[in-house]
Design an enzyme around this catalytic site. Sequence first.
Site, PDB file in Angstrom:
ATOM      1  N   GLY A   7      35.953   0.053   0.917  1.00 43.70           N
ATOM      2  CA  GLY A   7      35.598   0.755   1.990  1.00 43.70           C
ATOM      3  C   GLY A   7      35.995   2.333   2.356  1.00 43.70           C
ATOM      4  O   GLY A   7      37.304   2.634   2.601  1.00 43.70           O
ATOM      5  N   SER A   9      36.029   5.157   4.331  1.00 44.68           N
ATOM      6  CA  SER A   9      35.992   5.510   5.681  1.00 44.68           C
ATOM      7  C   SER A   9      35.812   7.111   6.185  1.00 44.68           C
ATOM      8  O   SER A   9      35.322   7.284   7.493  1.00 44.68           O
ATOM      9  CB  SER A   9      37.405   5.133   6.445  1.00 44.68           C
ATOM     10  N   GLY A  10      35.780   7.893   5.177  1.00 41.71           N
ATOM     11  CA  GLY A  10      35.815   9.282   5.242  1.00 41.71           C
ATOM     12  C   GLY A  10      36.885   9.903   5.594  1.00 41.71           C
ATOM     13  O   GLY A  10      36.950  11.002   5.852  1.00 41.71           O
ATOM     14  N   VAL A  12      41.116  10.703   3.877  1.00 43.60           N
ATOM     15  CA  VAL A  12      41.930  11.097   2.822  1.00 43.60           C
ATOM     16  C   VAL A  12      42.256   9.787   2.094  1.00 43.60           C
ATOM     17  O   VAL A  12      42.225   9.876   0.775  1.00 43.60           O
ATOM     18  CB  VAL A  12      42.889  11.899   3.006  1.00 43.60           C
ATOM     19  N   SER A  14      41.427   6.530   1.747  1.00 43.85           N
ATOM     20  CA  SER A  14      40.351   5.571   1.149  1.00 43.85           C
ATOM     21  C   SER A  14      39.710   6.715  -0.018  1.00 43.85           C
ATOM     22  O   SER A  14      39.371   5.861  -0.993  1.00 43.85           O
ATOM     23  CB  SER A  14      39.118   5.212   1.839  1.00 43.85           C
ATOM     24  N   CYS A 100      40.472  -5.786  13.693  1.00 47.25           N
ATOM     25  CA  CYS A 100      39.114  -5.296  13.047  1.00 47.25           C
ATOM     26  C   CYS A 100      39.525  -5.540  11.536  1.00 47.25           C
ATOM     27  O   CYS A 100      38.635  -5.773  10.811  1.00 47.25           O
ATOM     28  CB  CYS A 100      39.321  -3.763  13.132  1.00 47.25           C
ATOM     29  N   CYS A 200      39.874   1.784  15.820  1.00 48.78           N
ATOM     30  CA  CYS A 200      39.529   1.420  14.538  1.00 48.78           C
ATOM     31  C   CYS A 200      37.954   1.544  14.330  1.00 48.78           C
ATOM     32  O   CYS A 200      37.215   0.890  14.668  1.00 48.78           O
ATOM     33  CB  CYS A 200      39.926  -0.047  14.245  1.00 48.78           C
TER      34      CYS A 200
END
Length: 395
Positions: A7, A9-10, A12, A14, A100, A200
């Site tokens: 995943g 997420s945009g 740092v 991930s 989430c 989230c």
Amino acid sequence: MKRVIIGLSGGVDSSVAAYLLKQQGYEVIGLFMKNWHDDSVTISNECPWLEDSNDAMLVAEKLGIPFQTVDLSEQYKERIVDYMFHEYEKGRTPNPDVLCNREIKFDVFMNIALELGADYVATGHYCRKGVIQKDGNDIYQLLAGKDGNKDQSYFLCQLSQQQLSKSLFPIGELTKPEVRKIAMELDLVTAEKKDSQGLCFIGKVKLPDFLQQQLKPKEGVIVEIPKEQSIYNSVEPKFNSEEEKLKYLSRKIDYKVDLGKVVGKHQGAHYFTKGQRKGLAVGGTLEPLFVIDTNVDDNVIYTGQGKEHPGLLKKALFIANEEIHWIREDLALKVDETMQVMARIRYRQPLQNATLHKVDSGLYVEFEDFQSAITEGQFAAWYIGDELIGSGVIS
């Protein structure tokens, strides 16, 4: 080569997790979850999910991994947002991040990943996974992240053995500064990006603004209850059993307006939560006012002065049977059994000494020390050492 879907997420964390997986020889695919597109509740005209998905795409390009976006907004609305509003209307305070993870990232998202042939799903959480053998079976452990300051095991407190068996947490052994350093060395666009605040995956949304979209404002009174109020001085009764005592320690005080004085007005009891200090807009008190309870039926907020106000402090909480969750099912307590654990009632709270007591109707968590603002709807999680073994929703 095992296939891992991460995943992205945009952020740092991930980004670096994806890089580490690639280094370890996995076939890595990045997936961005789009969980929201109702622009009426984002607080600025920036479009955060678009910005985040672009950053995620740039990271995937830089790392040379395939990338796509999945739209989970329908499931997110149904399982997270509707649930949250329902809880707030009942005067409880849900934790969207824990939900989430349980409902979206490690359920809907994980199922999509497995359909795409993934062997594992990875996220940028600061936690670790262990595996032990018991009676010839693999048992998966959820362990705290090495960075004590960033440990996010609490947010994953509702995961199951099944979900853990398919999960990877590549940055769990690293600290945040180490993660940032790797991102800088790789010249990733997310290297210096601030950690996301807000709900989230919805992006830059302020919770009160978000709630006001759905829960209509309704004027009510703010009542201050003095510390000296006699309800706090009742003599502890004699108990015939341990369970009676626990029931007493975890009881909810029944506040009434005439136990204190009206000190102000508010726009809706359902916007407030226990322990809250901001947003009351009542001045002139010796010590700051804290919310000690809310009554959504009568639309009244009860407050008290100072962090040590007796209305904030309790030594025990209760979790109903249907809300108890054991990650380590093999350690689940039977009726009348007890267990010494370390527990917390919110993210980042230092772990507290506690005893679990299993009774017919559920589970009591009894703390050694008083806890401040035990809040209905939040999650209590319990640990042995650095392993999170179970959790539950506070009744």
